[in-house]
Design an enzyme around this catalytic site. Structure first.
Site: not given
Ligand code: SAH
Length: 370
Positions: A108, A121, A128, A132, A135, A184, A240-241, A359
Site C-alpha cells: 500500500e 507514505c 514485515c 509488533c 500493527c 521495516e 518507533s519507541l 498500517c
Molecule cells: N516499521 C517501521 C515503519 C512502519 S510503521 C516502524 O515501525 O517505524 C509506521 C508507524 O506506524 C510506526 O511508528 C508504527 O509503530 C506505527 N503503527 C503501526 N501500527 C499502528 C497502529 N495500529 N496504530 C497506530 N500506529 C501504528
C-alpha cells in the site's frame, strides 16, 4: 553464518522483481543504453522523461528511435506496480492505493494532501518481520523486500497523479515522503537507501526531492541507525519507541529484546549529533497499556535535553485487537507531562482512518479477498 545483527535481515527466498531504470545508477544506465545501440547521452534524456517529465509511456518518447521503444519499455521500464484498488477520503485529500507487484504480492501507499504540501507514505517491504502486536502488517510476517524500483515507483505514481491534477486541490507535487507504510525500512536497508538516492538526486539522475522532506521510520535496528548517520543524506530519522521501559517495549516492539530502549536512544542521539537533524520519537497511544502518567514522566526524563520531537499517534485498532486508543484525558496528561520535561510533542492527525489508512490494514483486506 551471518553475524547476529544480520539475522533480522534474512528474507524468504522469492523471485526478484524485474530490473527497472530506477534500480540503476547513472553509470549503469549509460551502459544499458549503449547495449541498446544508442549513444550514452540518451540515458540522461530517458531519466528526464521518467523522473522530471514524469512520463510513464516510453512508447511516446521521441528520444528513442520508434523501432526500439517497445524494447526500451519492456526491458528498462517494465511495469512494477499495478493499482488494484484506489480509495479516497478526507474529501478527496487522502488517496490510498493498493498495488499488486509482479508476483501478485500486495502493498500500500497513501498520498495525503494538505493546504501547503503533499506527503506520500510508502511501503518498503511486503509484510514485515518485526511482529509488533498492535500493527496490522506485523501480523502476517514478512513476504519479501521491495526493490528500489518498487519503492521509487510508489512515489512517482503519487507525483504523476498530483502533476495531472487528479488529486483534490489542483496540480501539486510530492513535498514529503515517509517510510511509514508496510515494512521495516532498516531491514531492507540497501534498497531503501538506493531509493532515497534516486528520489533526492537532482535531474537528470533522479527525482530531485529534498532529503529533508523524507522521514525514515524504524523499530530501532541499531546497526542500521548508526550506518544511516554516515550516509550523508539528511533525512529525518523517526524511532518507533512506543514505551520508555524495556519490560513493556519487549512486548510492543519485540525486536527490543535485541536492541534495548537505551541502546536505541543512544543511536538516535548519535544520529542527531552527526547530522544535526532533530529525531522523531513515534509513540502509539494505547489505552491503559503505555499511556500512564508515570510512563510520560519516564519518557520525558529519557528525552529531556536532546534534539528530539515526540509524535503521539492515537492507536488505530487493528481488526480483532483488544487494544484501543487512549482516552482524551490521558492523552492530554501525557502531552502535558512531556512538555513539563521540556520535550516538544505533537499528536498526529489521523488521516485516512475510515479507509484503513494506517498500517497495512487495507492490503490485508484486499489480499484476503483475492
Ligand atoms: N516499521 C517501521 C515503519 C512502519 S510503521 C516502524 O515501525 O517505524 C509506521 C508507524 O506506524 C510506526 O511508528 C508504527 O509503530 C506505527 N503503527 C503501526 N501500527 C499502528 C497502529 N495500529 N496504530 C497506530 N500506529 C501504528
Amino acid at each position: 553464518m551471518p553475524a547476529p545483527g544480520e539475522l533480522i535481515m534474512i528474507e524468504p527466498k522469492r523471485p526478484k522483481p524485474p530490473q527497472h531504470w530506477s534500480d540503476l545508477t547513472v553509470d549503469d544506465r549509460k551502459t544499458k543504453i549503449v547495449e541498446f545501440g544508442l549513444p550514452a547521452f540518451r540515458a540522461d534524456q530517458l531519466s528526464r522523461q521518467w523522473f522530471s517529465r514524469l512520463s510513464d509511456d516510453p512508447l511516446s518518447w521521441t528520444d528513442v528511435p520508434a523501432e526500439l521503444r517497445q524494447r526500451v519499455k519492456d526491458e528498462l521500464f517494465p511495469d512494477l506496480i499495478t493499482s488494484v484498488r484506489e480509495l479516497t477520503c478526507d474529501a478527496g485529500a487522502t488517496v490510498k492505493q493498493v498495488w499488486k507487484l509482479f508476483d501478485g504480492v500486495m502493498v500500500e501507499s497513501v498520498l495525503m494532501r494538505y493546504s501547503d504540501r503533499s506527503t506520500m507514505c510508502v511501503s518498503s517491504q511486503a509484510g514485515c518481520g518485526m511482529n509488533c502486536p498492535f500493527c496490522a502488517t506485523g501480523q502476517a510476517g514478512l513476504t519479501r523486500n521491495l526493490s528500489t524500483g518498487e519503492i521509487v515507483e510508489q512515489v512517482l505514481a503519487g507525483a504523476r497523479s498530483l502533476a495531472r491534477g487528479d488529486v483534490e486541490g489542483g496540480i501539486g507535487r510530492v513535498n514529503n515522503l515517509v517510510f511509514m507504510g508496510m515494512g521495516e525500512p532498516m531491514a531492507n536497508y540497501k534498497n531503501v537507501i538506493e531509493a532515497i538516492r534516486r528520489l533526492t538526486q537532482p535531474a537528470p539522475a533522479g527525482f530531485g526531492m529534498s532529503a529533508r522532506g523524507i522521514t525514515l521510520s524504524t523499530v530501532g535496528l541499531v546497526p542500521r541507525m548508526l550506518q544511516l548517520a554516515e550516509e550523508g543524506i539528511p533525512v529525518t530519522l523517526a524511532v518507533s519507541l512506543h514505551a520508555p521501559d524495556d519490560e513493556l517495549r519487549d512486548t510492543l516492539v519485540p525486536i527490543n529484546t535485541r536492541f534495548k530502549v537505551q541502546e536505541v536512544l543512544d543511536a538516535a542521539w548519535n544520529y542527531a549529533d552527526v547530522t544535526g537533524r532533530r529525531v522523531s520519537i513515534e509513540y502509539a497511544m494505547i489505552k491503559d497499556i503505555n499511556d500512564q502518567a508515570w510512563r510520560a514522566d519516564l519518557l520525558g526524563e529519557l528525552l529531556a535535553g536532546h534534539l528530539v520531537h515526540v509524535n503521539l499517534i492515537p492507536l488505530n485498532p487493528t481488526p480483532g485487537s483488544k487494544w484501543t486508543a487512549s482516552r482524551p484525558e490521558d492523552e492530554r496528561e501525557f502531552v502535558a507531562r512531556l512538555k513539563d520535561h521540556g520535550v516538544a510533542v505533537t499528536v498526529r492527525d489521523t488521516r485516512g482512518r475510515e479507509i484503513d489508512g494506517a498500517c497495512g490494514q487495507l492490503a490485508a483486506v484486499v489480499t484476503s479477498e483475492a
